[in-house]
Design a protein around this motif. Sequence first.
Motif, PDB file in Angstrom:
ATOM      1  N   VAL A   1       0.855  -1.182   0.000  1.00  0.00           N
ATOM      2  CA  VAL A   1       0.000   0.000   0.000  1.00  0.00           C
ATOM      3  C   VAL A   1       0.894   1.235   0.000  1.00  0.00           C
ATOM      4  O   VAL A   1       1.824   1.336   0.808  1.00  0.00           O
ATOM      5  N   ARG A   2       0.615   2.161  -0.927  1.00  0.00           N
ATOM      6  CA  ARG A   2       1.366   3.415  -0.988  1.00  0.00           C
ATOM      7  C   ARG A   2       0.399   4.588  -0.862  1.00  0.00           C
ATOM      8  O   ARG A   2      -0.584   4.681  -1.595  1.00  0.00           O
ATOM      9  N   VAL A   3       0.673   5.455   0.100  1.00  0.00           N
ATOM     10  CA  VAL A   3      -0.143   6.641   0.345  1.00  0.00           C
ATOM     11  C   VAL A   3       0.647   7.868  -0.088  1.00  0.00           C
ATOM     12  O   VAL A   3       1.846   7.984   0.208  1.00  0.00           O
TER      13      VAL A   3
ATOM     14  N   THR B   1      -2.619   3.923  -3.415  1.00  0.00           N
ATOM     15  CA  THR B   1      -2.457   2.851  -4.395  1.00  0.00           C
ATOM     16  C   THR B   1      -2.169   1.562  -3.647  1.00  0.00           C
ATOM     17  O   THR B   1      -1.206   1.482  -2.881  1.00  0.00           O
ATOM     18  N   ALA B   2      -3.023   0.577  -3.864  1.00  0.00           N
ATOM     19  CA  ALA B   2      -2.862  -0.726  -3.216  1.00  0.00           C
ATOM     20  C   ALA B   2      -2.659  -1.774  -4.295  1.00  0.00           C
ATOM     21  O   ALA B   2      -3.385  -1.789  -5.304  1.00  0.00           O
ATOM     22  N   GLU B   3      -1.672  -2.646  -4.073  1.00  0.00           N
ATOM     23  CA  GLU B   3      -1.337  -3.660  -5.076  1.00  0.00           C
ATOM     24  C   GLU B   3      -1.157  -5.005  -4.388  1.00  0.00           C
ATOM     25  O   GLU B   3      -0.416  -5.115  -3.403  1.00  0.00           O
ATOM     26  N   TYR B   4      -1.853  -5.999  -4.922  1.00  0.00           N
ATOM     27  CA  TYR B   4      -1.765  -7.340  -4.344  1.00  0.00           C
ATOM     28  C   TYR B   4      -1.384  -8.336  -5.429  1.00  0.00           C
ATOM     29  O   TYR B   4      -2.080  -8.476  -6.444  1.00  0.00           O
ATOM     30  N   ASP B   5      -0.254  -8.997  -5.214  1.00  0.00           N
ATOM     31  CA  ASP B   5       0.216 -10.029  -6.124  1.00  0.00           C
ATOM     32  C   ASP B   5      -0.384 -11.351  -5.686  1.00  0.00           C
ATOM     33  O   ASP B   5       0.033 -11.952  -4.688  1.00  0.00           O
TER      34      ASP B   5
ATOM     35  N   THR C   1      -6.817   5.056  -5.905  1.00  0.00           N
ATOM     36  CA  THR C   1      -7.822   5.990  -5.412  1.00  0.00           C
ATOM     37  C   THR C   1      -7.169   7.356  -5.259  1.00  0.00           C
ATOM     38  O   THR C   1      -6.090   7.468  -4.666  1.00  0.00           O
ATOM     39  N   SER C   2      -7.818   8.410  -5.766  1.00  0.00           N
ATOM     40  CA  SER C   2      -7.177   9.721  -5.723  1.00  0.00           C
ATOM     41  C   SER C   2      -8.217  10.825  -5.604  1.00  0.00           C
ATOM     42  O   SER C   2      -9.284  10.775  -6.222  1.00  0.00           O
ATOM     43  N   TYR C   3      -7.864  11.828  -4.801  1.00  0.00           N
ATOM     44  CA  TYR C   3      -8.688  13.035  -4.678  1.00  0.00           C
ATOM     45  C   TYR C   3      -7.788  14.246  -4.903  1.00  0.00           C
ATOM     46  O   TYR C   3      -6.719  14.371  -4.296  1.00  0.00           O
ATOM     47  N   TRP C   4      -8.217  15.126  -5.797  1.00  0.00           N
ATOM     48  CA  TRP C   4      -7.513  16.381  -6.072  1.00  0.00           C
ATOM     49  C   TRP C   4      -8.448  17.549  -5.802  1.00  0.00           C
ATOM     50  O   TRP C   4      -9.649  17.484  -6.091  1.00  0.00           O
TER      51      TRP C   4
END
Length: 751
Positions: free
Chosen positions: A243-245, A304-308, A318-321
Amino acid sequence: MRTQLLLSLSVIAVAATSAPAFAQDASTADRLDEIIVTAQRREENLQNVPVSVATLGGQTLAVVSGAGADIRALSGRVPSLNIESSFGRTFPRFYIRGLGNTDFDLNASQPVSLVYDDVVLENPILKGFPVFDLDRVEVLRGPQGTLFGRNTPAGIVKFDTAKPTSKNNYARASWGSFNTVNAEAGVGGELGAGLSARLSVLYQRRDNWVDNLDQPGTKNLEGFKDFAARLQVQADVSEGFTVRVVGQIRSFDGTARLFRANAFAKGSNKLIGLGGANTPFRRDQVRADGLNFQNLRNYNVGVTAEYDAGPLTITSVTSYWNGNLQSRGDIDGGFGNAFTPNVGAGMGPGFIPFSAQSQDNVPSLDQFTQELRFASNNKGGLGYQFGLFYLNEKLDITSFDFGTPTDTNPAAIATQRQDSDAWGLFGSLSYAFDNGLTLQGGLRYNDDKRKMVAGRPVDTRPGFLGFGGPVATGTTSVGDSVLTWDLAANYPVTDDVNLFARVAKGYRAPSIQARLVFGRTPSVAKSETTMSYEAGIKSTFADGKVRFNLTGFYFSTDNLQLTAVGGASNFTTLLNAKQVDGYGYEAELEAKPLPGLTLTAGLSYNHNEIKDPNAFVAGCGANCTVTSPQRPGSPGIFSINGNQLPQSPRWIANWTAGYAAPVAGGEAYVFTDWAYRSKIQFFLYDSVEFSSNNMLEGGLRVGYRTGRYDLAAFARNITNNASAVSGIDFNNLTAMVNEPRVIGIEGSIKF
């Protein structure tokens, strides 16, 4: 013209195949580095991707994005890419293969999408987010609808930032002309316990350097302060699950775009001075009587969440601007007007028919996007990607018109509230055969809805241009659902030569234009669709010391969305051109012919033509010389049938050369980079004045570096080329020009 195209393609092919025979026992250090791109949402060698892709990274990216430059500095640095703006640093307009949008309204739709770490930035005030601490910039030419969605019929500009796991920690700072400061740093790494983080910071500033002769004293225009920062924290939650924030911010304060009254000589597109046709143009002087300021704030948070999962990887983005903007400019670009010709120093430069002072604000912009993607992990055989995408945008715009140059109480106020919803379902399949052939195809279903509520609640200008008086608030809605697709093939003729071909359908969602401060009725453009065909060769030879890629393309766009900006009525209107066809090529060469010497070159040819005998627009109100044919019986109205698109040069070329030699435990080096574009027209109609014959800008950097330190002197726009890049046509012969020469020094450290 087709003969010229075929001839130039032949020359390029012959030059590539007859390149000097470099030594065939090149060491690894003498070979070109492999370029890894994510043009297809997975890491691949550039040479194996069946798409026309160009990249900027390493020294070239660092050089062109330094010295206080903004995103417009990327213009022309790869074939077929042009970038310009009438807002300056905060609202870039992108053009790929001639397709773009000259609309200056703050809800303008563009056929070139900007993607920042897998997040599409829809609104123009987000697209100018600064270029700093990046792994690379990728320019994908041609429709990219399957994997990147709506509003990409021309292509995308894609930024990939350095991630928390990057070991490239650095700090660099430069000082140059006009007290220009550019300070940038990226620091990150492992924190322990599966955590890593990266902090990236950019600060740019420039003193006011343009002297307003009608406001004597200090120089008071073209200065700015621009700050941006990014914090990323990444956690390896469990095996295969990351998970990257990210959080980002931008704060910009400066002057708005500088408009220069009567900077074109009547009957030519030559830039002239404040004293008229016989005086030399001076970039550091204007005469203007209006207020000028610009303030922008951007904020972003994303996950951004990534699961192998073994056979496939699941990715959620997921993003909010959020953003807000205040921008006021002296639109007529001059002092006084025909109604007050003798105020102060007198009207000028030249004839100013009336004063024009306006301001556009974005009190609030909110953009939310969500993408969920599933991608196979296998390297051969059948591969796939599929997923869904959602975008929601809420945008408020307030526009003001002022009665006199220094008024703070507007004579008219117009408001817009735009709500947009878009979602898509997409899938792509590829199959790699044992002989190396790879076939792939994709589909995307797009659904778009947009509602605009607009009006002019305040107007004390009775009879102004026939539009005086308030306008009741009304609602305009548009929507469409379209299926886009692509098919591509890639075949390795040898280990070093790949052939590819691609067919793709692109789509731009319907648009609304409702800037009613100068008008009473919103305009609407229906969806446009583009069919694109391209084929090319990607090759490396001379034992990895030369890379040459060549793509030829043809496209046909139905119902191309165009914007008739300005004109004698100063009212911006959307329209659809029945058809626009274009063709051309992109060629890119990179070579290391000698130890320490690296050369690159790029060239593109773009021919396009509007094909709609019923497409007419208003000509300039600035006494310019229109060369497009007038509609019979309609003075001031001109046909655009047969015209090349605005801001669309036939030729774009770029080249760089870098040489380094060992000295005292490090190396001394020199690097030069150049970008050229041919003639452009600024508006849909053709005219003599509102055009630019060509522009050539170059840079030079000379320095000394070790593995850790770098100290250099540099020059940007080293020849101090002065070229018009855009214009305003409703008042006088108003020009906007390119950035000035900046000379300075820079130091950097890696750690």
